[in-house]
Design a protein around this motif. Structure first.
Motif, PDB file in Angstrom:
ATOM      1  N   TYR A  87       0.806  -1.223   0.000  1.00 30.66           N
ATOM      2  CA  TYR A  87       0.000   0.000   0.000  1.00 30.66           C
ATOM      3  C   TYR A  87       0.844   1.281   0.000  1.00 30.66           C
ATOM      4  CZ  TYR A  87      -3.503   3.462   0.911  1.00 30.66           C
ATOM      5  OH  TYR A  87      -4.288   4.574   0.802  1.00 30.66           O
ATOM      6  N   ALA A  90       1.623   1.931  -3.556  1.00 31.71           N
ATOM      7  CA  ALA A  90       0.489   2.289  -4.406  1.00 31.71           C
ATOM      8  C   ALA A  90      -0.119   3.635  -4.041  1.00 31.71           C
ATOM      9  CB  ALA A  90      -0.582   1.206  -4.327  1.00 31.71           C
ATOM     10  N   LEU A  94      -2.371   6.545  -6.189  1.00 37.35           N
ATOM     11  CA  LEU A  94      -3.784   6.781  -5.880  1.00 37.35           C
ATOM     12  C   LEU A  94      -4.043   8.258  -5.577  1.00 37.35           C
ATOM     13  CD1 LEU A  94      -4.488   3.680  -3.624  1.00 37.35           C
ATOM     14  CD2 LEU A  94      -5.318   4.057  -5.951  1.00 37.35           C
ATOM     15  N   LEU A 106     -11.865   3.991  -3.846  1.00 37.90           N
ATOM     16  CA  LEU A 106     -10.908   3.043  -4.402  1.00 37.90           C
ATOM     17  C   LEU A 106      -9.980   2.483  -3.320  1.00 37.90           C
ATOM     18  CD1 LEU A 106      -9.883   1.601  -6.889  1.00 37.90           C
ATOM     19  CD2 LEU A 106      -8.415   3.571  -7.355  1.00 37.90           C
ATOM     20  N   LYS A 107      -9.527   3.329  -2.411  1.00 35.97           N
ATOM     21  CA  LYS A 107      -8.675   2.865  -1.309  1.00 35.97           C
ATOM     22  C   LYS A 107      -9.419   1.859  -0.432  1.00 35.97           C
ATOM     23  CE  LYS A 107      -5.846   7.017  -0.998  1.00 35.97           C
ATOM     24  NZ  LYS A 107      -5.469   8.175  -0.184  1.00 35.97           N
ATOM     25  N   LEU A 110      -9.777  -1.470  -2.263  1.00 31.76           N
ATOM     26  CA  LEU A 110      -8.508  -2.203  -2.203  1.00 31.76           C
ATOM     27  C   LEU A 110      -8.285  -2.807  -0.817  1.00 31.76           C
ATOM     28  CD1 LEU A 110      -6.205   0.190  -4.245  1.00 31.76           C
ATOM     29  CD2 LEU A 110      -6.963  -2.093  -4.907  1.00 31.76           C
ATOM     30  N   ALA A 113     -10.730  -5.756  -0.307  1.00 32.30           N
ATOM     31  CA  ALA A 113     -10.310  -6.907  -1.120  1.00 32.30           C
ATOM     32  C   ALA A 113      -9.112  -7.595  -0.480  1.00 32.30           C
ATOM     33  CB  ALA A 113      -9.978  -6.457  -2.537  1.00 32.30           C
ATOM     34  N   ALA A 114      -8.153  -6.805  -0.003  1.00 36.29           N
ATOM     35  CA  ALA A 114      -6.985  -7.386   0.669  1.00 36.29           C
ATOM     36  C   ALA A 114      -7.406  -8.105   1.948  1.00 36.29           C
ATOM     37  CB  ALA A 114      -5.955  -6.299   0.982  1.00 36.29           C
TER      38      ALA A 114
END
Length: 181
Positions: A87, A90, A94, A106-107, A110, A113-114
């Motif tokens: 992260y 990334a 972002l 979006l954060k 992510l 999902a992680a």
């Protein structure tokens, strides 16, 4: 710096060692199994600022591999590998998104999902007895509360990453590398 390559290797090596020590501390001190991977991820920031994303990515890969091999607590290792390690790499990309709402969504996507990948691996692949025991007690409201608190904690971590990055650039970097300024 006379030999930039040797400095890069030494700098990344010292930070990698410190990150692995943090990951091992996360397995020794029970309450820090989420904190230590997050702190280890913060140490990628100087590498990204000094040498770029490729060096940061190599540092992440090395520490991720060492964490998976050496750390007895695989949950902490997975949190580093699937969330807190990549992260900080990334996040700068972002931040270039102009719409703040889109950036935050979006954060969070992510992060969730992680988180889903981590718990799926712990429950179905690694079959961690402790996580399986805890999961048996989870009800809908408990899972919802954990997700809300986890998302809030992640947003706080995101803000802290921004502040620590600024602190590094404006306060610490001029002291560590005065010849750059």
């Amino acid at each position: 710096m006379r030999n930039r390559t040797s400095f890069r290797v030494a700098f990344c090596g010292v930070l990698a060692a410190l990150m692995v020590v943090l990951m091992l501390l996360g397995t020794m001190i029970p309450a820090t199994e989420y904190l230590c991977p997050a702190l280890a991820g913060v140490l990628i920031i100087p590498v990204v600022w000094e040498f770029g994303g490729k060096s940061g990515g190599l540092l992440y890969a090395a520490v991720a591999l060492l964490s998976l091999i050496l750390a007895p607590n695989k949950e902490a290792a997975l949190f580093f590998v699937l969330l807190f390690g990549w992260y900080p790499l990334a996040r700068p990309r972002l931040q270039h998104l102009k719409a703040k709402a889109l950036r935050v969504v979006l954060k969070l996507v992510l992060f969730n999902a992680a988180l889903a990948a981590i718990f799926a691996l712990l429950l179905f692949v690694l079959i961690s007895p402790e996580v399986v025991r805890q999961a048996a007690d989870w009800t809908g409201p408990v899972v919802a509360a954990m997700l809300v608190l986890g998302n809030a904690a992640f947003l706080i971590y995101d803000v802290l990453l921004a502040r620590l990055s600024d602190w590094y650039v404006y306060r610490l970097r001029p002291k560590l590398f005065p010849h750059h300024f």
